[in-house]
Enzyme design. Structure first.
Site, mmCIF file in Angstrom:
data_model
loop_
_atom_site.group_PDB
_atom_site.id
_atom_site.type_symbol
_atom_site.label_atom_id
_atom_site.label_comp_id
_atom_site.label_asym_id
_atom_site.label_seq_id
_atom_site.Cartn_x
_atom_site.Cartn_y
_atom_site.Cartn_z
ATOM 1 N N ARG A 146 -2.166 65.188 144.102
ATOM 2 C CA ARG A 146 -3.360 65.864 143.585
ATOM 3 C C ARG A 146 -4.139 65.058 142.553
ATOM 4 N NH1 ARG A 146 -1.859 72.144 142.716
ATOM 5 N NH2 ARG A 146 -4.022 72.541 143.197
ATOM 6 N N ASP A 182 -2.971 78.048 150.478
ATOM 7 C CA ASP A 182 -2.325 78.982 149.545
ATOM 8 C C ASP A 182 -1.675 80.170 150.252
ATOM 9 O OD1 ASP A 182 -3.024 77.361 147.471
ATOM 10 O OD2 ASP A 182 -4.640 78.623 146.704
ATOM 11 N N ARG A 197 -3.169 72.460 136.067
ATOM 12 C CA ARG A 197 -4.041 71.394 136.558
ATOM 13 C C ARG A 197 -5.511 71.779 136.527
ATOM 14 N NH1 ARG A 197 -3.279 67.369 139.451
ATOM 15 N NH2 ARG A 197 -5.177 67.975 140.509
ATOM 16 N N ASN A 236 -8.715 81.849 141.275
ATOM 17 C CA ASN A 236 -9.429 80.587 141.480
ATOM 18 C C ASN A 236 -10.937 80.696 141.281
ATOM 19 O OD1 ASN A 236 -7.007 79.382 141.911
ATOM 20 N ND2 ASN A 236 -7.296 79.016 144.107
HETATM 21 C C1 UD1 Z 1 -7.739 74.312 144.612
HETATM 22 C C2 UD1 Z 1 -7.076 75.627 144.294
HETATM 23 C C3 UD1 Z 1 -5.678 75.698 144.910
HETATM 24 C C4 UD1 Z 1 -5.759 75.397 146.406
HETATM 25 C C5 UD1 Z 1 -6.539 74.114 146.671
HETATM 26 C C6 UD1 Z 1 -6.791 73.875 148.161
HETATM 27 C C7 UD1 Z 1 -8.041 76.206 142.140
HETATM 28 C C8 UD1 Z 1 -7.847 76.354 140.683
HETATM 29 N N1 UD1 Z 1 -6.987 75.743 142.838
HETATM 30 O O1 UD1 Z 1 -6.954 73.274 144.019
HETATM 31 O O2 UD1 Z 1 -5.155 77.007 144.704
HETATM 32 O O3 UD1 Z 1 -4.445 75.247 146.924
HETATM 33 O O4 UD1 Z 1 -7.819 74.160 146.025
HETATM 34 O O5 UD1 Z 1 -7.472 74.952 148.702
HETATM 35 O O6 UD1 Z 1 -9.092 76.498 142.671
HETATM 36 N N2 UD1 Z 1 -8.035 65.302 146.244
HETATM 37 C C9 UD1 Z 1 -8.221 63.955 146.059
HETATM 38 N N3 UD1 Z 1 -8.968 63.528 144.994
HETATM 39 C C10 UD1 Z 1 -9.554 64.406 144.128
HETATM 40 C C11 UD1 Z 1 -9.367 65.787 144.324
HETATM 41 C C12 UD1 Z 1 -8.602 66.209 145.398
HETATM 42 O O7 UD1 Z 1 -7.701 63.141 146.818
HETATM 43 O O8 UD1 Z 1 -10.221 63.949 143.182
HETATM 44 C C13 UD1 Z 1 -7.215 65.785 147.392
HETATM 45 C C14 UD1 Z 1 -5.949 66.518 146.946
HETATM 46 O O9 UD1 Z 1 -4.891 65.638 146.707
HETATM 47 C C15 UD1 Z 1 -5.681 67.406 148.139
HETATM 48 C C16 UD1 Z 1 -7.093 67.745 148.636
HETATM 49 O O10 UD1 Z 1 -7.951 66.786 148.061
HETATM 50 O O11 UD1 Z 1 -5.008 66.717 149.140
HETATM 51 C C17 UD1 Z 1 -7.597 69.127 148.264
HETATM 52 O O12 UD1 Z 1 -7.350 69.371 146.896
HETATM 53 P P1 UD1 Z 1 -8.342 70.249 145.991
HETATM 54 O O13 UD1 Z 1 -9.232 71.054 146.862
HETATM 55 O O14 UD1 Z 1 -8.975 69.352 144.989
HETATM 56 O O15 UD1 Z 1 -7.335 71.202 145.254
HETATM 57 P P2 UD1 Z 1 -7.574 71.812 143.831
HETATM 58 O O16 UD1 Z 1 -9.037 71.929 143.596
HETATM 59 O O17 UD1 Z 1 -6.726 71.122 142.826
#
Ligand code: UD1
Length: 420
Positions: free
Chosen positions: A122, A306, A93, A23
């Site tokens: 997500r 994770d 993603r 990550n």
């Molecule tokens: C990253 C990590 C993943 C980890 C996650 C949470 C990477 C490549 N992946 O994923 O391994 O499980 O952080 O620690 O670093 N959300 C929204 N709107 C947005 C973005 C996010 O509502 O625009 C919500 C998501 O649905 C989720 C929460 O925010 O419920 C956290 O997600 P996010 O931190 O964005 O996960 P990733 O960055 O995709």
């Protein structure tokens, strides 16, 4: 599809070296888009998500070569398209991480929307909102995000939810924006900090990373980087849980213990003896059965989502009843049905799973559903009596380097079988 077969019942012992953090590697590779100068990243693990990132950057005209000692060299001076196509984005993603740097350096980006994924909705709305607040014109058409901006402008961006890749996208974009950007409710994950440190080495003006407010003074241009990536705290945690579950004694090296407090606390609660060195952690559980632990996932420095599946597997064979609450992703319990096939006693209620530890699991064929869930199935297989066959291991190859070799080194009976 390849499968992994495990014969359970061996106590793990020995030393295992942890790879670079997936990550952190992904955003730092994407950060090469911010500069015309050459970049070099060391400690890059051989993972499917890394290959996908290199393909994505390669098809944009970034010149990439793989050197010795897990080094990757990148040169984005010949960038010739602003398109991140659906075919690649749908498999990973994190491809959304091209959006910020591409828009900032190139003035435009067309990035496929990632769509659904197994662990929940997500969305990427916060990434888009933040970039729009920095002056980008953003439309979604034909499944693609079309973003334009002559030059992004510094802004105050307040994230409604803590988002790791959202923070990273805005952070990267802000390094080349005109003026100052303040990101509030920013993610504090060590991987965000590692990206920020790499950007600073490129000349970016960043402060406050590691806290919930990051300030970025935009620059006209950035230099290349020569950077060593942070070790993977999730991979390290997975091996430590495996050691605890098997009543073993394992030392993980090339780790940053200071990034793992929440996980190490839970392992201690489970009864493990933990000894931290500067870049090593030893877990000793020799001959003892773990005690059940309660977990609630939360953004860093809370307990990482994770690691949730791995601790669910630990609770399956622990002494007592454990309650695991998932607050980050809404559908991250698919491993529960698979663990039940091994004889685990667990029940899902909304975002919580209640696990009554059993004395023993018995091997069975299982199906991996997502990256961390597949790791937890391997852990369960290590303690189950008889053979466990985990199918669809491509999920695990997204995030764990040489997993069967590393477990094999620690004494596990584990092998990869070709598709059959
Ligand atoms: C990253 C990590 C993943 C980890 C996650 C949470 C990477 C490549 N992946 O994923 O391994 O499980 O952080 O620690 O670093 N959300 C929204 N709107 C947005 C973005 C996010 O509502 O625009 C919500 C998501 O649905 C989720 C929460 O925010 O419920 C956290 O997600 P996010 O931190 O964005 O996960 P990733 O960055 O995709």
């Amino acid at each position: 599809m390849a499968r992994i077969q495990i014969t359970g019942g061996r106590r793990l012992s020995g030393t295992v070296e942890i790879s670079g953090a997936k990550n952190a590697v992904l955003p730092i590779l994407m950060a090469a888009l911010l500069t015309e100068q050459p970049c070099r990243l060391s400690g890059v693990p051989h993972l499917r998500d890394v290959t996908t990132t290199m393909q994505l950057l390669g098809q944009m005209g970034v010149d990439i070569s793989i050197g010795d000692r897990s080094q990757v060299s990148l040169d984005a001076s010949g960038l010739d398209t602003d398109l991140a196509p659906y075919e690649l984005v749908k498999t990973m993603r994190a491809s959304i991480l091209v959006l910020g740097p591409l828009l900032a350096r190139n003035g435009s980006a067309r990035v496929s929307l990632p769509g659904g994924c197994a662990i929940g909705a997500r969305p990427v709305d916060l990434h888009l909102k933040g970039l729009a607040e920095m002056g980008a014109d953003i439309r979604v058409e034909g499944g693609y995000i079309h973003a334009r901006a002559d030059r992004l402008k510094g802004a105050r961006v307040v994230l409604d939810t803590v988002t790791v890749t959202g923070t990273e996208n805005i952070l990267m974009a802000a390094t080349l924006a005109e003026g100052t950007t303040v990101i509030e409710n920013a993610a504090q994950e060590p991987e965000v900090v590692d990206l920020a440190e790499c950007l600073i080495s490129m000349g970016a003006g960043i402060s406050g990373h590691g806290s919930n407010t990051i300030t970025v003074e935009g620059r006209e241009r950035l230099a290349g980087y020569d950077y060593q990536v942070l070790p993977d705290r999730i991979e390290a945690g997975t091996f430590l849980v495996a050691a605890a579950m098997t009543g073993g004694c394992v030392r993980v090296v090339n780790v940053r213990p200071d990034t793992m407090d929440a996980v190490l606390d839970k392992l201690k609660q489970a009864g493990a003896e933990i000894t931290c060195g500067e870049d090593s952690i030893e877990l000793d559980m020799r001959g003892r059965r773990p005690r059940a632990v309660n977990i609630t996932t939360a953004p860093y420095p809370g307990f990482p989502t994770d690691m949730q599946a791995q601790f669910t597997a630990l609770n399956a064979i622990a002494d007592g009843t454990g309650v695991v609450r998932e607050t980050i992703f809404e559908n991250r319990f698919m491993h529960v049905l698979e663990l039940q096939r091994l004889g685990a006693d667990m029940r899902v209620e909304g975002n919580t799973v209640i696990i009554r530890g059993v004395e023993r699991l018995t091997g069975a064929p299982l199906m991996a559903t997502d990256l961390r869930a597949s790791a937890c199935l391997l852990l369960a297989g290590l303690v189950a009596e008889g053979d466990t066959m985990v199918d669809r291991v491509y999920h695990i190859d997204r995030g764990y380097e040489n997993i069967e070799e590393k477990f094999g080194q620690l004494g596990a009976k584990i092998q990869r079988l070709p598709a059959g």
